[in-house]
Scaffold this motif. Sequence first.
Motif, mmCIF file in Angstrom:
data_model
loop_
_atom_site.group_PDB
_atom_site.id
_atom_site.type_symbol
_atom_site.label_atom_id
_atom_site.label_comp_id
_atom_site.label_asym_id
_atom_site.label_seq_id
_atom_site.Cartn_x
_atom_site.Cartn_y
_atom_site.Cartn_z
ATOM 1 N N VAL A 244 44.152 10.413 84.239
ATOM 2 C CA VAL A 244 45.042 10.516 83.128
ATOM 3 C C VAL A 244 45.885 9.175 82.921
ATOM 4 O O VAL A 244 46.354 8.517 83.718
ATOM 5 N N ILE A 245 45.607 8.781 81.553
ATOM 6 C CA ILE A 245 46.404 7.506 81.180
ATOM 7 C C ILE A 245 47.227 8.068 80.066
ATOM 8 O O ILE A 245 46.963 8.753 78.938
ATOM 9 N N SER A 246 48.736 8.041 80.348
ATOM 10 C CA SER A 246 49.570 8.700 79.362
ATOM 11 C C SER A 246 50.769 7.920 79.040
ATOM 12 O O SER A 246 51.331 7.178 79.787
ATOM 13 N N ASP A 247 51.040 8.113 77.686
ATOM 14 C CA ASP A 247 52.238 7.362 77.109
ATOM 15 C C ASP A 247 53.274 7.939 77.549
ATOM 16 O O ASP A 247 53.344 9.095 78.199
ATOM 17 N N ALA A 248 54.544 7.617 77.468
ATOM 18 C CA ALA A 248 55.833 8.296 77.939
ATOM 19 C C ALA A 248 56.433 9.177 76.663
ATOM 20 O O ALA A 248 56.730 10.464 77.002
ATOM 21 N N ARG A 249 56.228 8.861 75.406
ATOM 22 C CA ARG A 249 56.868 9.186 74.360
ATOM 23 C C ARG A 249 55.815 9.737 73.228
ATOM 24 O O ARG A 249 54.979 8.984 72.597
ATOM 25 N N PHE A 250 55.759 10.958 73.093
ATOM 26 C CA PHE A 250 54.845 11.625 72.252
ATOM 27 C C PHE A 250 55.413 13.084 71.696
ATOM 28 O O PHE A 250 56.372 13.507 72.387
ATOM 29 N N PRO A 251 54.679 13.697 70.844
ATOM 30 C CA PRO A 251 55.324 15.075 70.123
ATOM 31 C C PRO A 251 55.161 16.114 71.345
ATOM 32 O O PRO A 251 54.166 15.979 72.077
ATOM 33 N N ARG A 252 56.228 17.041 71.415
ATOM 34 C CA ARG A 252 56.143 18.059 72.278
ATOM 35 C C ARG A 252 56.930 19.263 71.564
ATOM 36 O O ARG A 252 57.979 18.986 70.880
ATOM 37 N N GLU A 253 56.176 20.484 71.311
ATOM 38 C CA GLU A 253 56.745 21.368 70.271
ATOM 39 C C GLU A 253 57.223 20.751 69.024
ATOM 40 O O GLU A 253 58.121 21.142 68.541
ATOM 41 N N GLY A 254 56.113 19.975 68.474
ATOM 42 C CA GLY A 254 56.422 19.640 67.333
ATOM 43 C C GLY A 254 57.591 18.551 67.040
ATOM 44 O O GLY A 254 57.675 17.772 65.839
ATOM 45 N N VAL A 255 58.257 18.250 67.974
ATOM 46 C CA VAL A 255 59.155 16.960 67.893
ATOM 47 C C VAL A 255 58.895 15.821 69.087
ATOM 48 O O VAL A 255 58.515 16.027 70.214
ATOM 49 N N VAL A 256 59.098 14.652 68.569
ATOM 50 C CA VAL A 256 58.741 13.465 69.468
ATOM 51 C C VAL A 256 59.875 13.551 70.773
ATOM 52 O O VAL A 256 61.096 13.534 70.611
ATOM 53 N N ASP A 257 59.304 13.510 71.839
ATOM 54 C CA ASP A 257 60.120 13.691 73.184
ATOM 55 C C ASP A 257 59.754 12.609 73.995
ATOM 56 O O ASP A 257 58.757 12.086 74.336
ATOM 57 N N PRO A 258 60.788 11.769 74.198
ATOM 58 C CA PRO A 258 60.907 10.537 74.990
ATOM 59 C C PRO A 258 60.243 10.691 76.351
ATOM 60 O O PRO A 258 59.727 9.746 77.013
ATOM 61 N N TYR A 259 60.315 11.894 76.796
ATOM 62 C CA TYR A 259 59.974 12.179 78.259
ATOM 63 C C TYR A 259 58.912 12.961 78.193
ATOM 64 O O TYR A 259 58.501 13.592 79.420
ATOM 65 N N ALA A 260 57.895 13.546 77.292
ATOM 66 C CA ALA A 260 56.971 14.225 77.068
ATOM 67 C C ALA A 260 55.845 13.894 78.287
ATOM 68 O O ALA A 260 55.319 14.675 79.075
ATOM 69 N N GLY A 261 55.594 12.655 78.314
ATOM 70 C CA GLY A 261 54.533 11.949 79.112
ATOM 71 C C GLY A 261 54.901 12.176 80.746
ATOM 72 O O GLY A 261 53.950 12.701 81.420
ATOM 73 N N ILE A 262 56.339 11.909 80.950
ATOM 74 C CA ILE A 262 56.576 12.176 82.397
ATOM 75 C C ILE A 262 56.528 13.502 82.805
ATOM 76 O O ILE A 262 56.016 13.827 83.752
ATOM 77 N N ARG A 263 56.904 14.223 81.708
ATOM 78 C CA ARG A 263 56.647 15.881 82.140
ATOM 79 C C ARG A 263 55.471 16.406 82.302
ATOM 80 O O ARG A 263 55.029 16.813 83.505
ATOM 81 N N LEU A 264 54.521 15.619 81.581
ATOM 82 C CA LEU A 264 53.052 15.969 81.768
ATOM 83 C C LEU A 264 52.499 15.550 83.043
ATOM 84 O O LEU A 264 51.569 16.198 83.879
ATOM 85 N N LEU A 265 52.679 14.412 83.426
ATOM 86 C CA LEU A 265 52.216 13.537 84.692
ATOM 87 C C LEU A 265 52.893 14.374 85.991
ATOM 88 O O LEU A 265 52.145 14.582 86.903
ATOM 89 N N LYS A 266 54.065 14.815 85.766
ATOM 90 C CA LYS A 266 54.660 15.505 87.060
ATOM 91 C C LYS A 266 53.758 16.923 87.240
ATOM 92 O O LYS A 266 53.741 17.461 88.316
ATOM 93 N N GLU A 267 53.924 17.591 86.018
ATOM 94 C CA GLU A 267 53.018 18.910 86.199
ATOM 95 C C GLU A 267 51.799 18.710 86.678
ATOM 96 O O GLU A 267 51.269 19.449 87.736
ATOM 97 N N ILE A 268 50.987 17.791 86.335
ATOM 98 C CA ILE A 268 49.422 17.552 86.797
ATOM 99 C C ILE A 268 49.457 17.003 88.256
ATOM 100 O O ILE A 268 48.849 17.492 89.165
ATOM 101 N N ARG A 269 50.640 16.470 88.714
ATOM 102 C CA ARG A 269 50.661 15.769 90.128
ATOM 103 C C ARG A 269 50.984 17.125 90.911
ATOM 104 O O ARG A 269 50.686 17.332 92.043
#
Length: 985
Positions: A244-269
Amino acid sequence: MINHLKLNQLYFKDTQFANLMTRRIFNVLLVANPYDAFMLEDDGRIEEKIFNEYMNLSLRYPPRFTQVVTREEAWRQLNNTGFDLVICMPGSDNSDTFDIAREIKQKYANLPLVVLTPFSHGIRKRMEHEDLSIFEYVFCWLGNTDLLVSIIKLIEDKMNLEHDIKEVGVQMILLVEDSIRFYSSVLPNLYKFVLKQSQEFATEALNEHQRTLRMRGRPKIVLARSYEEAKELYMKYANNVLGVISDARFPREGVVDPYAGIRLLKEIRSMNPFLPLILQSSEPENRKYAVECRAQFVDKNSKKMNIDLREAISEHFGFGDFVFRDPVTKAEVAHIHNLKDLQNAVFTIPADSFLYHIGRNHVSRWLYSRAIFPVAEFLKQVTWESLQDLDAHRQIIFEAIVRYRKQKNQGVVAEFKRDRFDRYSNFARIGDGSLGGKGRGLAFIDNLLKRHLEFDEFENASVVIPKTVVLCTDIFDEFMETNQLYQLALSDVDDDTILHAFLRAKLPDRLVEDFFTFFEVVKTPIAIRSSSLLEDSHYQPFAGVYSTYMIPYLEDKYEMLRMLSDAIKAVYASVFYKDSKAYMQATSNVIDEEKMAVILQEVVGTQYGDRYYPSISGVARSINYYPINDELAEEGIVSLALGLGKYIVDGGVTLRVCPYHPTQVLQTSEMEIALRETQTRFYALDLKNMGQKFSLDDGFNLLKLSVKDAEADGALDYLASTYDPYDMVIRDGIYPGGRKLITFANILQHDVFPLAQILRLVQKYGQGEMRRPVEIEFAVNFDAKTKSGTFYLLQIRPMVDVKADLAEDLHAVPEEELLLKSENALGHGIIDDVCDVIYVKTQGYSASNNQLIAYDIEKWNKRFLDEGKHYVLIGPGRWGSSDTWLGIPVKWPNISAARIIVEAGLTNYRVDPSQGTHFFQNLTSLGVGYFTINAYMNDGLYNQEVLDAMPAVEETKFIRWVRFERPLTIKMNGKKKVGIVQLPV
């Protein structure tokens, strides 16, 4: 242990790369004003650029672009052509690009639309007010044609994703990024890297066609632009994510979240401790989060961001060569370039390094990235936790690779590559020309064995073809031209002169290294067989016209090279021998059209001192025109012999067996027949003969030995029976004293080796897939100690039925036109050159005169032989019976000029059909017909009155000889067991 069980059941299904990437983009509609389109095309060369891009990446089918400006043009094109993709380029003017796109979407709901635009100030402003939901993606045009390739591949990947993952377990790389500007620059680099890698791993393919297909197994790239989309994709395909290659900041629940990518990678890990993760961000403070979830960090602000990303992917996603490292120092301990390297190194890698890599699933990930799905899938399940045994793990990886390579090599004509040809290679070709008839037949059998799993199911037998390398016909052309041999070869000089000229000529130098590689792998004698274009062709028999040589295996490679080269040249020369030229003429072929491929093949056999031969050689035919007792024509017939197959080809005495009735062998049914009609000699290769003088006789280095020699070699266990002269019986097996008879009794009757079952399968599938009766040559190496063996298929060819296929219904011929009719006839074909009939008088016939009758027939038969003529022989009872009360006791030489032999029963003298048991070998090999008729019981027809009414050429007290002015017509249908003799019209 769990995994040994698994390994034994492991059958690697071949990956059907042809079924992958089936949905493609062939036609692209470009909606743009002329200026934007021109800018995109950089003076109008978009197709050329895309074409070059595709060719560089070895991709096929570059798409065609059709450019339109107005609504009218767009609809005209859409009505005429099926488009797979629409690319819209909104200009900075108020053009109606978006309106056109909406109309297209309304009518073609499933047609993907993409926006491609240079993000100038005016366009950005306009796009803020547009509804972009109808578009799959929006891309930013930065003047790089690579982006177009990426757009097309991204959409193709999306279309094929679900099917390809389900079909074979293709992997995917998940890219999570919402910045149009950013993914428009990352995707071209990512695709270029993945496609280049797929070119690399395509070298695991065995030929050009496979190479192109294998590239379809490359990892797919999937773009997600929000947290929810990324999460859903990951959950759906979790087992097939390569990384997985992920940016840190992108939309989550319709709003740009600066930590969306970090949250995603932690869940996958948390779900997968070893999956490679890359976090890319323009905010350097996010590096600490990458460390927390054990991800690589790539700084978007770096000048060499693209290079950093590529290195991170290459290092962690399993691409490129596999590097085993020391877990502490990270120093390289082994460098693995391909599957063969891994197989060779798996036992020598230091334990701590090996444990480090398998514990993190690195090996299966590397295999996945190279599209070696079956092994990757299997090894992924064999985790360190489940096994906890390093040596077992090494063994499992080794066996899985070996099994996969064997299966992958089978049924494929690979290009011969020195670095890859090894003992698991099966069939390779040198050159690009044709494989010739025999070569094609072998490739066909190899493929047949691979597809029918029943061949794998014997516990003590494996069914294979010998290791084979074919020198294709283009090598022959090159040899003939560079040595300027055509003029001499096509002239009328004698065979010896041709052979010597060919032996003096030179084969291409580049073959030397290839031959040395072949010697390394095949440490047995080598057969050099002809495989001409016309040989074994479907419609004309060319079998046996050209030469086959055998050479021994020598430790001295250069001496062996000399023998091999001479043998190849001698096979080439045999195309131009007198017999071949005459045969060409007879079959209306032009000799210039004949081209020769040469097959190099391991000789099947075992070494006994200075001799080398197999336990069994044989020829199976899938139809039998001489079925006896319970046999049916379609059950086929097999001739078996000890030693090399040349014995069978030369017409030696073989054991005739129907694979469906292996216990009923005519030749061993009576002791007297067994002693008279079983094999007494056999052929073996002389390992001492160094072939200093290659002669026209391709058997110059074969020994013709007696069965006693094989007994001395200890080669007859389970193959022979012993005749006990004291008790006058034959016992199955080897016993001291007494003559040894080659009966194969333990194999045929006591099933020590499943020969009959294998032959049934081979006949069934061979005939089934060639759609016609076939003839199959084979050989068996049998190990008496382990009671196991290998059945080698050497050749398959259509049975060319020289005797014509009888479509005519013989029952329909009116009886008044017939002299004889039998419902119990052996033999097949039409004979129309016989005018004479010799028959035994029935008036006052008595069996007591049978011996005298035999003498009379013998005298007349000799006269027929001297004149080279034939006759029909009719008499009561069994011909050839040693019991004179059952029939006339003739021996074969006494009646050898007869073309049809008839047993005609009398009311007071009825004999069950003997089916010519006494002459069986001769009947079958010479194609003589054998009729049984009991006319008084309405079983057949014998119109003796016609013969009685004719003047005799000669007559004795017991027999008459009459001659018709014109030939009789004899027709036999071996499949239906019907035979007739028609009176001349």
